[in-house]
Scaffold this active site. Structure first.
Site, PDB file in Angstrom:
ATOM      1  N   LEU A 140       0.870  -1.595  -0.184  1.00 40.54           N
ATOM      2  CA  LEU A 140       0.007   0.726   0.263  1.00 40.54           C
ATOM      3  C   LEU A 140       0.511   0.966  -0.261  1.00 40.54           C
ATOM      4  O   LEU A 140       0.664   2.182  -1.362  1.00 40.54           O
ATOM      5  CB  LEU A 140      -0.876  -0.047   1.229  1.00 40.54           C
ATOM      6  CG  LEU A 140      -1.539   1.569   1.164  1.00 40.54           C
ATOM      7  CD1 LEU A 140      -2.799   1.156   0.482  1.00 40.54           C
ATOM      8  CD2 LEU A 140      -2.533   1.321   3.217  1.00 40.54           C
TER       9      LEU A 140
ATOM     10  N   SER B 172       0.451   7.625   5.582  1.00 40.62           N
ATOM     11  CA  SER B 172      -0.544   8.087   6.164  1.00 40.62           C
ATOM     12  C   SER B 172      -1.812   8.868   5.572  1.00 40.62           C
ATOM     13  O   SER B 172      -2.821   7.644   5.181  1.00 40.62           O
ATOM     14  CB  SER B 172      -0.012   9.149   6.913  1.00 40.62           C
ATOM     15  OG  SER B 172       0.853   8.870   8.117  1.00 40.62           O
TER      16      SER B 172
ATOM     17  N   ILE C 220       8.114  -2.526   2.582  1.00 41.05           N
ATOM     18  CA  ILE C 220       7.089  -3.478   2.002  1.00 41.05           C
ATOM     19  C   ILE C 220       7.677  -4.988   3.439  1.00 41.05           C
ATOM     20  O   ILE C 220       9.050  -4.653   2.933  1.00 41.05           O
ATOM     21  CB  ILE C 220       7.174  -3.921   0.887  1.00 41.05           C
ATOM     22  CG1 ILE C 220       6.824  -3.244   0.135  1.00 41.05           C
ATOM     23  CG2 ILE C 220       6.596  -5.427   0.724  1.00 41.05           C
ATOM     24  CD1 ILE C 220       5.174  -1.981   0.741  1.00 41.05           C
TER      25      ILE C 220
ATOM     26  N   GLY D  68      -4.744  -5.462  11.002  1.00 38.86           N
ATOM     27  CA  GLY D  68      -3.881  -5.962  12.179  1.00 38.86           C
ATOM     28  C   GLY D  68      -3.181  -4.791  12.230  1.00 38.86           C
ATOM     29  O   GLY D  68      -2.087  -5.383  12.876  1.00 38.86           O
TER      30      GLY D  68
ATOM     31  N   ARG E  95      21.351  -8.591  39.837  1.00 39.19           N
ATOM     32  CA  ARG E  95      22.311  -7.355  40.774  1.00 39.19           C
ATOM     33  C   ARG E  95      22.451  -6.276  42.022  1.00 39.19           C
ATOM     34  O   ARG E  95      20.977  -6.609  42.259  1.00 39.19           O
ATOM     35  CB  ARG E  95      22.247  -5.922  39.656  1.00 39.19           C
ATOM     36  CG  ARG E  95      22.943  -4.382  39.088  1.00 39.19           C
ATOM     37  CD  ARG E  95      24.840  -4.174  39.069  1.00 39.19           C
ATOM     38  NE  ARG E  95      24.821  -3.590  38.957  1.00 39.19           N
ATOM     39  CZ  ARG E  95      25.980  -3.638  38.729  1.00 39.19           C
ATOM     40  NH1 ARG E  95      27.101  -4.508  37.698  1.00 39.19           N
ATOM     41  NH2 ARG E  95      26.905  -2.449  38.934  1.00 39.19           N
TER      42      ARG E  95
ATOM     43  N   GLY F 171      20.897  -0.353  33.911  1.00 38.11           N
ATOM     44  CA  GLY F 171      21.848   0.955  33.825  1.00 38.11           C
ATOM     45  C   GLY F 171      22.766   0.925  32.646  1.00 38.11           C
ATOM     46  O   GLY F 171      22.191   0.126  31.477  1.00 38.11           O
TER      47      GLY F 171
ATOM     48  N   GLU G   2       2.057   0.221  10.031  1.00 38.78           N
ATOM     49  CA  GLU G   2       0.279   0.055   9.715  1.00 38.78           C
ATOM     50  C   GLU G   2      -0.517   0.902  10.487  1.00 38.78           C
ATOM     51  O   GLU G   2      -1.105   0.415  11.466  1.00 38.78           O
ATOM     52  CB  GLU G   2      -0.205  -1.871  10.539  1.00 38.78           C
ATOM     53  CG  GLU G   2       0.649  -2.570   9.999  1.00 38.78           C
ATOM     54  CD  GLU G   2       0.080  -3.706   9.564  1.00 38.78           C
ATOM     55  OE1 GLU G   2      -1.343  -4.111   9.847  1.00 38.78           O
ATOM     56  OE2 GLU G   2       0.554  -5.096   9.613  1.00 38.78           O
TER      57      GLU G   2
HETATM   58  C1  LIG Z   1      -5.536   8.298   7.225  1.00 35.19           C
HETATM   59  C2  LIG Z   1      -7.031   7.251   6.927  1.00 35.19           C
HETATM   60  C3  LIG Z   1      -7.971   7.161   7.752  1.00 35.19           C
HETATM   61  C4  LIG Z   1      -7.801   8.107   6.477  1.00 35.19           C
HETATM   62  O1  LIG Z   1      -9.256   7.436   6.183  1.00 35.19           O
HETATM   63  P1  LIG Z   1     -10.179   8.209   4.593  1.00 35.19           P
HETATM   64  O2  LIG Z   1     -10.837   9.313   6.080  1.00 35.19           O
HETATM   65  O3  LIG Z   1     -10.088   8.373   3.684  1.00 35.19           O
HETATM   66  O4  LIG Z   1     -10.697   6.477   4.737  1.00 35.19           O
HETATM   67  P2  LIG Z   1     -12.715   7.361   5.300  1.00 35.19           P
HETATM   68  O5  LIG Z   1     -13.367   8.178   3.690  1.00 35.19           O
HETATM   69  O6  LIG Z   1     -12.929   7.037   6.277  1.00 35.19           O
HETATM   70  O7  LIG Z   1     -13.102   5.340   4.206  1.00 35.19           O
HETATM   71  C5  LIG Z   1     -13.167   5.165   3.237  1.00 35.19           C
HETATM   72  C6  LIG Z   1     -14.437   3.642   3.230  1.00 35.19           C
HETATM   73  O8  LIG Z   1     -13.647   2.560   3.536  1.00 35.19           O
HETATM   74  C7  LIG Z   1     -14.826   2.297   4.822  1.00 35.19           C
HETATM   75  N1  LIG Z   1     -13.484   2.046   5.567  1.00 35.19           N
HETATM   76  C8  LIG Z   1     -12.551   2.574   6.884  1.00 35.19           C
HETATM   77  N2  LIG Z   1     -12.021   1.996   7.595  1.00 35.19           N
HETATM   78  C9  LIG Z   1     -13.126   0.512   7.329  1.00 35.19           C
HETATM   79  C10 LIG Z   1     -13.138  -0.284   8.094  1.00 35.19           C
HETATM   80  N3  LIG Z   1     -12.057  -0.104   9.531  1.00 35.19           N
HETATM   81  N4  LIG Z   1     -13.704  -1.464   8.231  1.00 35.19           N
HETATM   82  C11 LIG Z   1     -14.484  -1.148   6.948  1.00 35.19           C
HETATM   83  N5  LIG Z   1     -14.601  -0.209   6.053  1.00 35.19           N
HETATM   84  C12 LIG Z   1     -13.712   0.767   6.281  1.00 35.19           C
HETATM   85  C13 LIG Z   1     -15.314   3.554   5.289  1.00 35.19           C
HETATM   86  O9  LIG Z   1     -16.768   3.212   5.380  1.00 35.19           O
HETATM   87  C14 LIG Z   1     -15.442   4.463   3.388  1.00 35.19           C
HETATM   88  O10 LIG Z   1     -16.335   3.334   2.923  1.00 35.19           O
HETATM   89  P3  LIG Z   1     -17.720   4.101   1.520  1.00 35.19           P
HETATM   90  O11 LIG Z   1     -16.779   4.864   0.796  1.00 35.19           O
HETATM   91  O12 LIG Z   1     -18.541   4.952   2.959  1.00 35.19           O
HETATM   92  O13 LIG Z   1     -18.276   3.386   1.229  1.00 35.19           O
HETATM   93  C15 LIG Z   1      -6.492   6.509   6.390  1.00 35.19           C
HETATM   94  O14 LIG Z   1      -6.249   6.593   5.435  1.00 35.19           O
HETATM   95  C16 LIG Z   1      -5.210   5.645   6.914  1.00 35.19           C
HETATM   96  O15 LIG Z   1      -6.063   4.520   7.783  1.00 35.19           O
HETATM   97  N6  LIG Z   1      -4.406   5.902   7.037  1.00 35.19           N
HETATM   98  C17 LIG Z   1      -2.949   5.148   7.720  1.00 35.19           C
HETATM   99  C18 LIG Z   1      -2.876   3.842   6.442  1.00 35.19           C
HETATM  100  C19 LIG Z   1      -1.552   3.399   7.187  1.00 35.19           C
HETATM  101  O16 LIG Z   1      -2.045   2.600   8.029  1.00 35.19           O
HETATM  102  N7  LIG Z   1      -0.830   2.780   6.171  1.00 35.19           N
HETATM  103  C20 LIG Z   1       0.130   1.124   6.827  1.00 35.19           C
HETATM  104  C21 LIG Z   1      -0.513   0.833   5.383  1.00 35.19           C
HETATM  105  S1  LIG Z   1       0.592  -0.842   5.981  1.00 35.19           S
HETATM  106  C22 LIG Z   1       1.987  -0.272   6.893  1.00 35.19           C
HETATM  107  O17 LIG Z   1       2.694   0.422   6.454  1.00 35.19           O
HETATM  108  C23 LIG Z   1       3.038  -1.250   6.820  1.00 35.19           C
HETATM  109  C24 LIG Z   1       2.840  -3.017   5.784  1.00 35.19           C
HETATM  110  S2  LIG Z   1       3.319  -4.629   5.780  1.00 35.19           S
HETATM  111  O18 LIG Z   1       4.077  -4.465   7.311  1.00 35.19           O
HETATM  112  O19 LIG Z   1       4.386  -4.662   5.277  1.00 35.19           O
END
Ligand SMILES: CC(C)(COP(=O)(O)OP(=O)(O)OC[C@H]1O[C@@H](n2cnc3c(N)ncnc32)[C@H](O)[C@@H]1OP(=O)(O)O)[C@@H](O)C(=O)NCCC(=O)NCCSC(=O)CCS(=O)O
Length: 377
Positions: A123, A130, A155, A240, A266, A337, A361
């Site tokens: 992603l 974010s 990733i 996650g 210790r 320490g 995440e």
């Molecule tokens: C910052 C954010 C929280 C912003 O979110 P948004 O405002 O853009 O999203 P929404 O408009 O609220 O939601 C869009 C859409 O999805 C539905 N939704 C949201 N959450 C859920 C849920 N938990 N379950 C079901 N549905 C959900 C919501 O209802 C909307 O649907 P409709 O359009 O209304 O039908 C967000 O962008 C965010 O969380 N950002 C952080 C991203 C993140 O965590 N990135 C890390 C990626 S993974 C990683 O880093 C490592 C991966 S690995 O270890 O390799």
């Protein structure tokens, strides 16, 4: 919260495994950046790579509570291994289990859940973390194929993954509803592992870029429906985040146990430092904060098991547990320490390993944003 007999058995068997097969090797894997392939194979045999996937799709058919118990134990043995296991369970397995077609499940979920194959979750991008809906990786339909172009960043398991769950823009004008989720085998033409990151901790788990250069995949590689990708990503990150919170419990517990042991051995001013109130009170605070985080994690997992909404509770668990874990690990160093700052004792490594839990995440401020929004509901 009281565990069932089965959950206690899972916890105890994973604890025995982690203390015997992970903890003694964690320092060496960290020093040499060794991917714990053999240990992962053994974890797969225990059913730990597809824990909540139903048995018919190759999984262990367990509940989320069992998954968080397992992740705490694995993380208490080695934080890096617990990240690989958490990602595999929650993201590739989680997404295919919920949204995959029967054909995708047959081809990929079964081997992933059995641990015969590894997956990764693409992603984040170099300029987008974010603000996940701002991704730029594109997927264009050409006849019976999709053509992917873009770069994914940070990733987990990128180097070793056999497949990737990839989020790409299929309709720029549609914004959040123009993102689609794809299943991309790592041997697809145009798929390439890019830079391997040099990290502060979790060195046994690789973190890479994944490059897509005219990467061609078949039309049926879409997971769920076209335009549903953003929702798929966010809804799975919820589970996650509970997993990452469980990892934090394990790492904090390992640091606390090391600090208690050291404090009992210790001596200063004629008695074990454990008997000095300043040290003893510090340990008491560490144990209390750890237990408070555990209750949040177990609560979020139990809501998930009951099929109840838990967006806010998952974020609370991750926020609190990751910040608790850093402070408990820091306090564990303080108890040691000067010896806490050198690699002869495990707390130096655990502190480095746990730091990223406030970032990946969903960074802490994103969890606050999610919780803050929920207050208005
Ligand atoms: C910052 C954010 C929280 C912003 O979110 P948004 O405002 O853009 O999203 P929404 O408009 O609220 O939601 C869009 C859409 O999805 C539905 N939704 C949201 N959450 C859920 C849920 N938990 N379950 C079901 N549905 C959900 C919501 O209802 C909307 O649907 P409709 O359009 O209304 O039908 C967000 O962008 C965010 O969380 N950002 C952080 C991203 C993140 O965590 N990135 C890390 C990626 S993974 C990683 O880093 C490592 C991966 S690995 O270890 O390799």
């Amino acid at each position: 919260m009281i565990l069932t007999q089965e959950q206690e058995m899972i916890r105890d068997s994973l604890r025995a495994f982690a203390q015997e097969r992970l903890a003694p090797f964690a320092a060496d894997w960290d020093r040499n950046h060794t991917f714990p392939r053999e240990a992962l194979q053994e974890l797969a045999e225990l059913g730990a790579l597809g824990m909540v996937v139903p048995e018919e799709w190759g999984g262990a058919g367990m509940d989320y509570m069992s998954l968080v118990l397992a992740l705490e134990e694995i993380a208490a043995g080695d934080g890096a291994t617990s990240t690989i296991v958490s990602v595999q369970n929650s993201l590739p397995c989680g997404i295919l289990n919920r949204f995959g077609s029967d054909a995708q499940k047959e081809a990929w979920l079964k081997p992933l859940a059995r641990g015969e194959k590894l997956g990764c979750f693409c992603l984040t991008e170099p300029h987008v973390g974010s603000d996940a809906s701002a991704i730029r990786t594109s997927a264009v339909r050409e006849g019976n194929e999709w053509v992917l172009n873009g770069v994914k960043q940070f990733i987990t398991t990128g180097k070793h993954a056999d497949m990737a769950i990839v989020f790409a823009v299929t309709d720029k004008a549609a914004g959040k509803k123009g993102i689609t989720c794809f299943l991309v085998p790592a041997n697809a033409p145009g798929y390439q592992v890019g830079r391997i990151e040099e990290k502060m901790g979790q060195k046994a788990s690789d973190t890479t870029q994944i490059l897509f250069e005219d990467c061609r995949i078949p039309a049926d590689a879409v997971i769920g429906e076209e335009g549903q990708g953003y929702k798929i990503a966010l809804s799975n990150l919820e589970a996650g985040r509970i997993g990452i919170a469980a990892q934090c419990l394990g790492m904090a517990r390992a640091a606390l146990e090391a600090a208690v042991k050291y404090a009992q051995e210790r001596e200063a001013f004629g008695k074990p430092i454990f008997e000095h109130q300043a040290v003893n009170f510090r340990l008491a605070d560490m144990a209390t904060r750890l237990e408070a985080a555990r209750q949040l994690v177990w609560h979020a997992a139990s809501l998930k098991d009951a099929g109840r909404p838990c967006l806010k509770e998952a974020s609370m668990a991750k926020l609190f547990a990751s910040e608790m874990a850093e402070s408990v690990c820091s306090d564990a160093i303080q108890v040691h320490g000067g010896y806490g700052y050198v690699s002869d004792f495990p707390v130096e490594r655990i502190y480095r390993d746990v730091r990223v839990c406030q970032i990946y995440e969903g960074a802490s401020d994103i969890q606050r944003l999610v919780i803050g929004r929920a207050l208005a509901d």
